[in-house]
Design a protein around this motif. Structure first.
Motif, PDB file in Angstrom:
ATOM      1  N   UNK A 185     121.349  14.093 -22.240  1.00 57.25           N
ATOM      2  CA  UNK A 185     122.474  13.291 -22.446  1.00 57.25           C
ATOM      3  C   UNK A 185     122.355  11.926 -21.582  1.00 57.25           C
ATOM      4  N   UNK A 186     121.490  12.113 -20.578  1.00 59.27           N
ATOM      5  CA  UNK A 186     121.008  10.786 -19.697  1.00 59.27           C
ATOM      6  C   UNK A 186     119.863  10.071 -20.546  1.00 59.27           C
ATOM      7  N   UNK A 187     119.168  10.931 -21.350  1.00 58.49           N
ATOM      8  CA  UNK A 187     117.791  10.283 -22.115  1.00 58.49           C
ATOM      9  C   UNK A 187     118.525   9.354 -23.295  1.00 58.49           C
ATOM     10  N   UNK A 188     119.659  10.056 -23.838  1.00 61.85           N
ATOM     11  CA  UNK A 188     120.222   9.076 -24.945  1.00 61.85           C
ATOM     12  C   UNK A 188     121.122   8.108 -24.775  1.00 61.85           C
ATOM     13  N   UNK A 189     121.273   8.186 -23.434  1.00 60.44           N
ATOM     14  CA  UNK A 189     122.238   7.037 -22.827  1.00 60.44           C
ATOM     15  C   UNK A 189     123.806   7.393 -22.894  1.00 60.44           C
ATOM     16  N   UNK A 190     123.967   8.521 -23.112  1.00 60.21           N
ATOM     17  CA  UNK A 190     125.658   9.125 -23.361  1.00 60.21           C
ATOM     18  C   UNK A 190     126.224   9.015 -22.013  1.00 60.21           C
ATOM     19  N   UNK A 191     127.496   8.559 -21.786  1.00 56.63           N
ATOM     20  CA  UNK A 191     128.001   8.533 -20.748  1.00 56.63           C
ATOM     21  C   UNK A 191     128.479   9.753 -19.820  1.00 56.63           C
ATOM     22  N   UNK A 192     128.488  11.038 -20.671  1.00 55.79           N
ATOM     23  CA  UNK A 192     129.072  12.332 -20.041  1.00 55.79           C
ATOM     24  C   UNK A 192     128.623  13.433 -20.909  1.00 55.79           C
ATOM     25  N   UNK A 193     128.472  14.517 -20.436  1.00 53.38           N
ATOM     26  CA  UNK A 193     127.708  15.586 -21.176  1.00 53.38           C
ATOM     27  C   UNK A 193     128.728  16.970 -20.544  1.00 53.38           C
ATOM     28  N   UNK A 194     129.228  17.690 -21.653  1.00 54.44           N
ATOM     29  CA  UNK A 194     129.990  18.877 -21.403  1.00 54.44           C
ATOM     30  C   UNK A 194     129.376  20.207 -21.986  1.00 54.44           C
ATOM     31  N   UNK A 195     129.106  21.244 -21.004  1.00 55.64           N
ATOM     32  CA  UNK A 195     128.493  22.423 -21.623  1.00 55.64           C
ATOM     33  C   UNK A 195     129.348  23.191 -22.233  1.00 55.64           C
TER      34      UNK A 195
END
Length: 211
Positions: A185-195
């Motif tokens: 998520x960080x690599x693709x520049x997303x603002x947030x990630x949820x598992x």
């Protein structure tokens, strides 16, 4: 036990038939609609954690989400006039090349329960369609992209980058799906990630409050 605690317990247990009555009793007891909603979102966070650790499975998760949806139905008329409880519009879908929708549908239910208006684009969503949907809907505060296959991770990256490069603003991008990690998520520049779906609703609300 205060009624609001009973609501939490019954949502967690997936008791859809009992939740509406308990929500009404909690309201009669003087609990605010937004506090009851927050309590139910908290329950779903617990359910999400249990799902992540393998304590419960998809059927239990769906039962809890259904129970919460029934509780939200009772609260909706009370919150309709209160825009402070509305978190805006969420555009959700599964990225191009991916036809999985169980996870997305769960997240959609949860995010709607948390106070978003949900626009579901379905599965196999082409990159440009995300941008069209943001332009075509009012008050978009969240774009939630799902990818369930390792082979569609590049499509997830492209979807996020297309949205980010569109010049449109005022929203956050949330990603998730089985192969997706915080690092990706960080690599693709997303603002947030949820598992998982439980944490997606909590993360979605968190992201939008920081807008």
């Amino acid at each position: 036990m205060a009624k609001i605690e009973e609501v939490k317990a019954m949502v967690e247990a997936g008791k859809a038939k009992l939740v509406p009555g308990l929500v009404q009793e909690a309201l009669d007891e003087g609990s605010a609609a937004k506090d009851i909603l927050q309590a139910m979102v908290g329950s779903m966070g617990v359910v999400g954690d249990k799902f992540s650790t393998g304590e419960i499975f998809v059927p239990e998760m769906l039962m809890a989400a259904k129970a919460m949806a029934k509780g939200v139905d009772v609260l909706k008329p009370l919150m309709a006039g209160d825009t402070s409880n509305s978190l805006g519009t969420c555009i959700i879908g599964t990225v191009a090349g991916d036809l999985h929708d169980i996870g997305k549908n769960l997240v959609s239910m949860m995010i709607e329960s948390a106070g978003f208006t949900v626009v579901d684009l379905g599965v196999d969503v082409p990159h440009e369609k995300w941008v069209e949907a943001i332009k075509g809907n009012q008050n978009v505060t969240l774009v939630a992209c799902s990818g369930l296959l390792t082979t569609t991770m590049p499509a997830l990256k492209e979807a996020v980058q297309t949205v980010k490069a569109s010049g449109l603003t005022g929203f956050k991008v949330l990603v998730g799906g089985a192969p997706v990690t915080q690092q990706f998520a960080d690599e693709i520049n997303a603002d947030g990630f949820a598992p998982d779906a439980g944490s997606a609703a909590v993360k979605a609300a968190e992201l939008v409050k920081s807008l």
